[in-house]
Design an enzyme around this catalytic site. Structure first.
Site, mmCIF file in Angstrom:
data_model
loop_
_atom_site.group_PDB
_atom_site.id
_atom_site.type_symbol
_atom_site.label_atom_id
_atom_site.label_comp_id
_atom_site.label_asym_id
_atom_site.label_seq_id
_atom_site.Cartn_x
_atom_site.Cartn_y
_atom_site.Cartn_z
ATOM 1 N N HIS A 17 0.840 -1.204 0.000
ATOM 2 C CA HIS A 17 0.000 0.000 0.000
ATOM 3 C C HIS A 17 0.875 1.254 0.000
ATOM 4 O O HIS A 17 0.636 2.202 -0.743
ATOM 5 C CB HIS A 17 -0.870 0.064 1.270
ATOM 6 C CG HIS A 17 -1.902 -1.005 1.411
ATOM 7 N ND1 HIS A 17 -2.065 -1.715 2.575
ATOM 8 C CD2 HIS A 17 -2.853 -1.451 0.565
ATOM 9 C CE1 HIS A 17 -3.065 -2.566 2.451
ATOM 10 N NE2 HIS A 17 -3.555 -2.430 1.237
ATOM 11 N N LYS A 41 -18.030 -6.695 6.177
ATOM 12 C CA LYS A 41 -16.688 -7.282 6.336
ATOM 13 C C LYS A 41 -16.327 -7.423 7.805
ATOM 14 O O LYS A 41 -16.718 -6.598 8.616
ATOM 15 C CB LYS A 41 -15.639 -6.358 5.687
ATOM 16 C CG LYS A 41 -15.468 -6.541 4.211
ATOM 17 C CD LYS A 41 -14.215 -5.790 3.744
ATOM 18 C CE LYS A 41 -13.971 -6.058 2.266
ATOM 19 N NZ LYS A 41 -12.770 -5.367 1.782
ATOM 20 N N ARG A 91 -1.923 -5.698 -8.717
ATOM 21 C CA ARG A 91 -0.926 -6.742 -8.505
ATOM 22 C C ARG A 91 -0.974 -7.810 -9.580
ATOM 23 O O ARG A 91 -0.011 -8.542 -9.780
ATOM 24 C CB ARG A 91 -1.150 -7.411 -7.141
ATOM 25 C CG ARG A 91 -0.950 -6.490 -5.964
ATOM 26 C CD ARG A 91 -1.524 -7.054 -4.701
ATOM 27 N NE ARG A 91 -2.968 -7.191 -4.841
ATOM 28 C CZ ARG A 91 -3.798 -7.514 -3.860
ATOM 29 N NH1 ARG A 91 -3.304 -7.766 -2.656
ATOM 30 N NH2 ARG A 91 -5.090 -7.603 -4.073
ATOM 31 N N SER A 128 -3.235 -7.766 2.870
ATOM 32 C CA SER A 128 -3.377 -7.704 4.331
ATOM 33 C C SER A 128 -3.768 -9.071 4.877
ATOM 34 O O SER A 128 -3.304 -9.485 5.945
ATOM 35 C CB SER A 128 -4.436 -6.665 4.709
ATOM 36 O OG SER A 128 -4.049 -5.384 4.277
#
Ligand code: PNS
Length: 162
Positions: A17, A41, A91, A128
């Site tokens: 990040h 979440k 990514r 993460s």
């Protein structure tokens, strides 16, 4: 003033990040790191903790601010903050497939553009979720997170021996 928003859960913020945020700050006058809340979440860290970890690492850098994004539309948040762009790191091609419809939708909603930055190769595998799993199982993630985040992971996780 060209302002961009870097949105995310940042649960917790990691070096992948940070690398994208730093590159965004080279391209824009101001970067708002917007820490999101999605009640669907389950987060490891509270919104206050996620903001604090981001601020500890980024707070002293001129041109970068860290704020809560709330739980509404990202496009509307960008409109309210006067941001012309959303910056996201990519990514992989699956990131792109996931992000593209949202980028188009966000532009159709308020005209905000999305700028994709390719992730730095050294961090291309980071998430993460993966960092928390490796850390919880006793792996060394110190190469991938700021010191303050590592300390917070150590403090909040009952670590098992590898
Ligand atoms: O780090 P994350 O969890 O991948 O971040 C996701 C985030 C905050 C970028 C995403 O959940 C988001 O855009 N939330 C805002 C809700 C919204 O605008 N939804 C419609 C997207 S077109």
């Amino acid at each position: 003033m060209r302002r961009a928003v870097c949105p995310g859960s940042f649960d917790p913020i990691h070096n992948g990040h940070l690398e994208v945020i730093a590159r965004a700050a080279n391209q824009f006058d101001e970067v708002v790191v917007a820490v999101s809340t999605n009640y669907a979440k389950r987060y490891r860290f509270s919104i206050d903790e996620r903001i604090e970890m981001a601020r500890r690492t980024l707070g002293a850098i001129s041109g970068i601010i860290v704020e809560p994004m709330g739980e509404g539309l990202l496009a509307e948040y960008c409109r309210q903050r006067g941001a012309s762009a959303i910056v996201k790191g990519l990514r992989s091609s699956s990131d792109f497939d996931y992000e593209l419809p949202m980028a188009i939708m966000n532009r159709q909603l308020t005209g905000v553009e999305t700028v994709f930055l390719p992730a730095e190769a050294h961090y291309v595998h980071l998430s993460s979720t993966l960092i928390k799993e490796v850390h919880d199982l006793g792996g060394d993630v110190s190469e991938f997170v700021p010191r303050s985040v590592l300390a917070r992971l150590d403090a909040t996780t009952p670590r098992r021996s590898p």
